[in-house]
Design an enzyme around this catalytic site. Structure first.
Site, short mmCIF file in Angstrom:
data_model
loop_
_atom_site.label_atom_id
_atom_site.label_comp_id
_atom_site.label_asym_id
_atom_site.label_seq_id
_atom_site.Cartn_x
_atom_site.Cartn_y
_atom_site.Cartn_z
CB CYS A 2 -0.93 0.00 1.19
SG CYS A 2 -2.33 1.06 1.07
NE ARG A 27 -0.75 5.25 0.92
CZ ARG A 27 -1.62 5.83 0.08
NH1 ARG A 27 -2.13 7.00 0.38
NH2 ARG A 27 -1.96 5.24 -1.03
CD1 TRP A 76 -3.90 -3.55 4.91
CD2 TRP A 76 -4.76 -3.75 2.85
NE1 TRP A 76 -5.24 -3.84 5.02
CE2 TRP A 76 -5.79 -3.97 3.79
CE3 TRP A 76 -5.06 -3.82 1.48
CZ2 TRP A 76 -7.10 -4.25 3.41
CZ3 TRP A 76 -6.37 -4.10 1.10
CH2 TRP A 76 -7.37 -4.31 2.06
CG ASN A 102 1.20 0.81 -3.62
OD1 ASN A 102 1.69 -0.08 -2.93
ND2 ASN A 102 1.26 2.08 -3.29
N GLY A 103 -1.35 -1.89 -6.12
CA GLY A 103 -2.36 -2.24 -7.09
C GLY A 103 -2.52 -3.75 -7.21
CD GLU A 493 -18.51 7.29 9.81
OE1 GLU A 493 -17.32 7.56 10.09
OE2 GLU A 493 -18.82 6.59 8.82
CE LYS A 497 -14.82 6.78 11.58
NZ LYS A 497 -15.16 5.94 10.43
CD GLU A 500 -13.56 2.33 9.98
OE1 GLU A 500 -13.22 2.43 8.80
OE2 GLU A 500 -13.80 3.33 10.70
CG HIS A 516 -39.74 -4.01 9.72
ND1 HIS A 516 -40.99 -4.34 9.26
CD2 HIS A 516 -39.81 -2.70 10.07
CE1 HIS A 516 -41.78 -3.29 9.29
NE2 HIS A 516 -41.08 -2.27 9.78
CE LYS A 615 -7.21 8.35 6.39
NZ LYS A 615 -8.36 8.50 7.30
#
Length: 620
Positions: A2, A27, A76, A102-103, A493, A497, A500, A516, A615
């Site tokens: 990464c 990252r 990563w 990277n990729g 969100e 959080k 994560e 439901h 990241k």
């Protein structure tokens, strides 16, 4: 992926590379490596699993020689597990060429089979080693055909990239050309920092800003050949191009941790100033207007648009959901928020007068970039809402609005999220005023928006209260986050959080959806976080709270300052300042950010570098 750092210049390469990796460790951080070429043309490689400190230990145990050129990488994992063999840099079969990447090389199986049939063997499970082997194979073919040792690195890299399907940001060195660095990109960012007789190449400005403020952003299918005294930029088809040197807008001190224990906490507390910077020069309270210079050239298209599509991933998607409510409520225009990763592959219908807004902190999120390209291909006006100046999405949109949040280092996004919501609020007001909104309503919202940063500063004083509440439930492994209307995305969100960074399983959903099915999950003591601020659906949220209480759930309420009634329904109440309903998400998310942060600290998790996360996600 990464993080990539490469160096050519008058300084010793190793300190520049290692320090650069430290700045990019947020990252990706499961392994790291460095390769340098000494003045005698010998290539030296060091790798280590884990943090950059482990790589430093490996170098200390086996010191590298003095060298002025090198490449490095922090990983990563995508292909293959977390092992030293899978760490970058990767070498060719003759240990003459080193490459970092990277990729994702999507056709690496085909390329690997081709190379295996020619007798090559592989030490790793990565797609990157296949690329390094291919470059080496093509280099050797060129050398054999021409009867010399080179220079062939540029041609070999170009030939290899013509065989590749997928995305890449690469840096390559060769011991036969000990003064040359070759870099290239397609879909994965690379920036060339231009110094005095030196060049620092990196996938993120964080590794460059200490050395120079002058940079060149490579575009897709572009590459550069860099030596201490010169560099040239070309396409992978070897067409020379003229690079544009730009100024970095970030400063080194913005990456400093200061007095905070973690970057995430620092960035939570930076939110008031980040919002001020985001609104500066855009929200003109005295004149009662929104000024967005970045979209002025598509002003008419925005005002006359029949449909807005907001797209992003993760936290940016949640900001887009808030924007969906804002655009329909304030601008009265049909709006859809969609996951970027799904948008591209569902053959979306793009009608005339459609605007696509791509939302991304880094401006490099690959799913969002591809969704943006798909929308543009089908005729949509492309708008960017990104934080990083000069990023790929920023360069590929027709117009845009920068967040101006400042660098965000913590993997879990906080200040970028609030600034994304602020940008979408300003966009909604900008379009709404030019369509149906009265000046009085417009002024009321502007006045309230200008007050948000000061209100947020007061709100941050609840940090210890939130910590005390969180402590009571931190061992529970299942949480619910519930909200209605504007607060449904905030609930999502909040759940994201806490997942994560504390690894607690949490679900966010509309409060009405609980009945439901998910209500079956509620058992005695289960923490259920409600965003229960005063607004159009307040009474309905209170009814949902009572349904949870009746089943033994423990309610944590995020409520409006001064609301006495809510204390009858919950023992745990965190109050936020009063503001207009469309602006409440800017405040109601703050206690949820703090809750996640404190949960992670209490559980002994690595707040800024959570497991398995990076990241900037630059692979599909």
């Amino acid at each position: 992926m990464c993080g990539i750092v490469a160096y050519v210049g008058r300084k010793l390469a190793q300190p520049v590379l290692v320090e650069g990796l430290k700045r990019l460790e947020y990252r990706g951080y499961d392994s790291a490596g460095v390769a340098v070429i000494d003045p005698g043309g010998r290539l030296h490689l060091r790798k280590a699993v884990g943090r950059i400190s482990n790589l430093e230990d490996a170098i200390e145990n086996r010191p590298l020689p003095q060298a002025h050129i090198g490449i490095s990488h922090t990983r990563w994992a995508t292909h293959g597990g977390v092992t030293e063999a899978n760490a970058h840099p990767h070498l060719d079969a003759g240990d003459a060429i080193a490459l970092v990447h990277n990729g994702i090389i999507e056709n690496y199986h085909v390329l690997k089979k081709f190379l295996e049939e020619k007798g090559y063997t592989f030490k790793s499970q990565t797609d990157t080693e296949v690329l390094s082997m291919l470059v080496g194979h093509l280099y050797n073919e060129l050398a054999a055909a021409r009867g010399s040792d080179g220079p062939f690195l540029l041609k070999a890299v170009q030939a290899a990239l013509h065989e590749v399907e997928g995305t890449y940001g690469i840096a390559v060195v060769c011991r036969n050309e000990p003064d040359t660095l070759v870099v290239a990109r397609k879909g994965s960012p690379l920036i060339i920092g231009v110094g005095d007789d030196e060049y620092v190449v990196a996938s993120d400005a964080a590794a460059i800003v200490e050395h120079t403020s002058r940079v060149i952003y490579l575009n897709d299918n572009e590459m550069a050949v860099i030596r201490t005294d010169q560099f040239t930029t070309t396409t992978i088809d070897d067409i020379e191009i003229s690079p544009v040197v730009q100024q970095l807008e970030v400063k080194l001190e913005e990456y400093a941790l200061g007095d905070f224990e973690h970057y995430m906490l620092k960035e939570i507390f930076e939110q008031p100033n980040a919002l001020r910077n985001c609104m500066r020069g855009r929200v003109e309270q005295r004149e009662g207007r929104i000024v967005l210079g970045g979209i002025s050239k598509v002003h008419k298209e925005l005002v006359n648009a029949k449909r807005f599509i907001l797209t992003g991933q993760g936290t940016a998607f949640h900001a887009g959901l808030v924007g969906d409510y804002l655009m329909e409520d304030l601008a009265k225009v049909v709006t859809e928020c969609t996951y970027a990763s799904e948008f591209r592959y569902r053959n979306p219908i793009i009608e005339d007068s459609t605007v696509c807004v791509a939302i991304s902190q880094s401006g490099e999120t690959i799913d969002t970039l591809w969704a943006l390209r798909e929308a543009k291909e089908k005729g949509a006006i492309a708008i960017g809402a990104v934080n990083v100046v000069g990023s790929t999405i920023a360069r590929e949109t027709d117009a845009g609005i920068y967040l101006h949040a400042g660098p965000e280092v913590g993997v879990a996004s906080t200040k970028a999220f609030t600034c994304q919501m602020a940008v979408l609020t300003m966009l909604s007001l900008y379009v709404g005023r030019r369509r149906f909104m009265s000046q009085s309503q417009h002024q009321e919202l502007i006045d309230a928006m200008v007050a948000i940063p000061e209100q947020m500063e007061r709100l941050l004083n609840v940090s210890q209260q939130v910590c005390d509440i969180t402590r009571q439930f931190v061992e529970r492994e299942n949480w619910l986050f519930l909200g209605r209307g504007y607060h449904y995305p905030v609930a999502l969100e909040g759940a994201l959080k806490i997942k994560e960074i504390s690894y607690i399983h949490a679900e966010g959903m509309p409060a009405a959806e609980m009945k439901h099915g998910p209500i079956a999950l509620i058992n005695p003591g289960m923490p259920v976080v409600f965003i229960a601020t005063k607004g159009s659906q307040y009474e309905k949220v209170v009814s949902n709270i009572e349904e949870v209480r009746a089943r033994g759930g423990e309610v944590i309420a995020i409520a409006t300052e001064g609301d006495k009634d809510i204390h009858r329904h919950s023992r745990h109440v965190v109050e936020i300042p009063h503001t207009l309903e469309p602006l409440q998400p800017l405040l109601s998310v703050v206690p949820l950010q703090l809750m996640a942060y404190h949960a992670a600290v209490l559980r002994g998790c690595n707040v800024d570098k959570p497991r398995n996360l990076a990241k900037s996600v630059t692979v599909e």
